[in-house]
Every structure is written in structure tokens, then in C-alpha cells.
Design a protein around this motif. Sequence first.
Motif, short mmCIF file in Angstrom:
data_model
loop_
_atom_site.label_atom_id
_atom_site.label_comp_id
_atom_site.label_asym_id
_atom_site.label_seq_id
_atom_site.Cartn_x
_atom_site.Cartn_y
_atom_site.Cartn_z
N SER A 1 15.20 65.58 22.73
CA SER A 1 15.18 64.54 21.83
C SER A 1 16.32 63.40 21.55
O SER A 1 16.18 62.52 21.41
CB SER A 1 15.11 65.44 20.25
OG SER A 1 13.93 66.13 20.16
N ALA A 2 17.55 64.03 21.81
CA ALA A 2 18.60 63.05 21.86
C ALA A 2 18.54 62.00 23.11
O ALA A 2 18.77 60.87 22.78
CB ALA A 2 20.02 63.96 22.00
N LEU B 1 16.01 59.51 22.17
CA LEU B 1 16.60 58.54 21.11
C LEU B 1 17.57 57.53 21.84
O LEU B 1 17.50 56.31 21.65
CB LEU B 1 17.50 59.24 20.18
CG LEU B 1 16.86 59.90 18.89
CD1 LEU B 1 18.24 60.86 18.16
CD2 LEU B 1 16.51 58.83 17.84
N GLY B 2 18.33 57.85 22.87
CA GLY B 2 18.97 56.95 23.55
C GLY B 2 18.21 55.87 24.46
O GLY B 2 18.30 54.74 24.47
N LEU C 1 11.24 57.72 17.69
CA LEU C 1 12.16 57.30 16.77
C LEU C 1 13.34 56.40 17.18
O LEU C 1 13.63 55.39 16.39
CB LEU C 1 12.89 58.66 16.12
CG LEU C 1 13.92 58.24 15.01
CD1 LEU C 1 13.29 57.87 13.84
CD2 LEU C 1 14.44 59.83 14.65
N GLY C 2 13.82 56.45 18.52
CA GLY C 2 14.94 55.49 19.23
C GLY C 2 14.27 54.35 19.26
O GLY C 2 15.17 53.19 18.92
N THR C 3 13.33 54.04 19.80
CA THR C 3 12.60 52.62 20.06
C THR C 3 12.17 52.02 18.66
O THR C 3 12.84 50.82 18.58
CB THR C 3 11.36 52.93 20.99
OG1 THR C 3 11.60 53.59 22.09
CG2 THR C 3 10.82 51.59 21.33
N GLY D 1 11.80 61.76 20.23
CA GLY D 1 12.97 61.07 20.06
C GLY D 1 12.84 59.54 20.72
O GLY D 1 13.44 58.54 20.13
N GLY E 1 13.64 52.40 15.85
CA GLY E 1 14.89 52.28 15.31
C GLY E 1 15.71 51.07 15.87
O GLY E 1 16.27 50.34 15.47
N GLY F 1 15.08 55.44 24.13
CA GLY F 1 14.04 54.44 23.40
C GLY F 1 15.02 53.46 22.79
O GLY F 1 14.46 52.41 22.82
N GLY F 2 16.37 53.82 22.02
CA GLY F 2 16.98 52.47 21.51
C GLY F 2 17.21 51.47 22.53
O GLY F 2 17.08 50.27 21.97
#
Length: 268
Positions: free
Chosen positions: A144-145, A148-149, A93-95, A90, A97, A151-152
Motif C-alpha cells: 500500500s505504501a 501511494l508513492g 489513494l496516492g493518484t 494505495g 491525492g 500513484g502520487g
Amino acid sequence: MDVNVWWLAYPLLGAAVGFFAGLLGVGGGGIMVPMLTSLFLAQGFPQAQVMHLALGTSMAAIVLTSVSSLRAHHRHGAVRWDVVRLITPGILLGTFGGTFIASRVDTVPLAIFFSLFMAYVSAQMLLNIKPKPSRELPGPVGMSAAGLGIGGFSALVAIGGGSLSVPFMSWCNVKMQNAIGTSAAIGLPIAIAGTVGYLVNGWGAPDMPPLTLGFIYLPALVVVAATSMFFAPLGAKLAHRLPVATLKKVFAGVLVLLSAKMLHSLFG
């Protein structure tokens, strides 16, 4: 201004980043992004690109410092590798993205978002805010969620994620020592994914200064990273001799002032 002045400014910035990273266990993005933005503006870089260049260059510099931090915490047995394995997909992918979002946001709104986030980080330090442990770590989907947060947000402000991942793990009843050590390990995939993302998104961007690779300005990266790695052990040694609680409050004030200076440079 003579170009040699910048070769003096970058090692001074690297020294400050490394010293505070070793002393307080914080990532350097909070110092690097506003300082690099102001330096890039003073060097005459296009205003439309300075914030993206500062974020990308900071992310690339964090790769090296995160490796050093990870190794130190691993030696002390403070890294929960089971957490790292679950959250890393996660995070990546988050970072990655998040860099696509950042590259499409104009410099001024991005700088305002960064400054607001640094105000939140500073408030955490000043008030010593720690969430009360109230639950267990979630399963693979929940982890994973969370990745995502974390990393984003990390991609948007070029941080190693500690200001988000440490409170998250503390909330999930992970011991503070393990939360900090595991956050240091998570910082590496954040930095790698963020660096690749800013490299990809800045590739072929118009009006870029020379010696850039995507949104990464190589002279600043090399000098800041080299000096920060040299000064980080010095900060770590002094951590047991200086009043760290007081220094954290001073550092929080410095973050706010640097963010305000960056905004003034952009609006001015």
C-alpha cells in the motif's frame, strides 16, 4: 492561427503517442504533456492553467490505452493479479491525492518538476538502469505504501507508473516479463483515479477555455485517444522488426527535447 490547424495537430500527436506506446511499451504522458502544454499556449489558453490541462487531458487519454495494454499482457499470462490486488488501494489513494497537490502548484514549478522527472526516465532508458533483485515483495502495508508513492508521482507527471512500478517489482524479484505486464495492469487504476482527480480539481476553475471538463480539454482527449489506439498495434507489429534498443535511446532524447521545448514556451 486558424482553429482547423489544431484539429490536424491533435491526430498527429495521437499517432506519435500510439506508435511509441506499441513499439516501446511506454505510456504516452512523456510525449503528451509537453506537446499539449505547447499547443495550449499557442491556442491562447491561460498560462496559469495550461500545465494542469495538459496533465488532466493526458491522464484521461491514458485510460483507453491502458485498457488495451492490460488486455494484451493478460492474454500472454504476464499479469501478477495478486500484486495488482495488493497495490491498487494505495495506487488509487496516492493518484487521487496527487491531483490535489498538482492542482495547487503553479504551472512553472509543475513544469520544472515534470521535466526533471522526464530526465530521470530518459536516463533509465539511455543507461538501461535496472535495480538488482534483492528481496521479496512486501506485505499488504508495504505494498500500500509503494502504491501511494507510485500513484502520487504518476499523478504529478501524468504517466501510467511503469517507470516506477517496473523497477520496484524487479527489485522485489518479480520476473521482468511479469513486472512489465503487471505494471500495465496497474496503469488502469492510476489513469482512472488521476482522471477523476483532475476532473474534480478543475471543476469551476476560472478562465477555462470552452469544451473543458474540469482540467480535461475534450477535443484533444477525443482526437488523441482515437488516433493513438489506431497506431498502437502498428507500433507493436514493428517492435519485432526494428532495433528497439536504439529506438529507446532516440525516444529518451525526444523526451528531453520535448520537455525543454515546453519550458522554453512557458518562460518565453
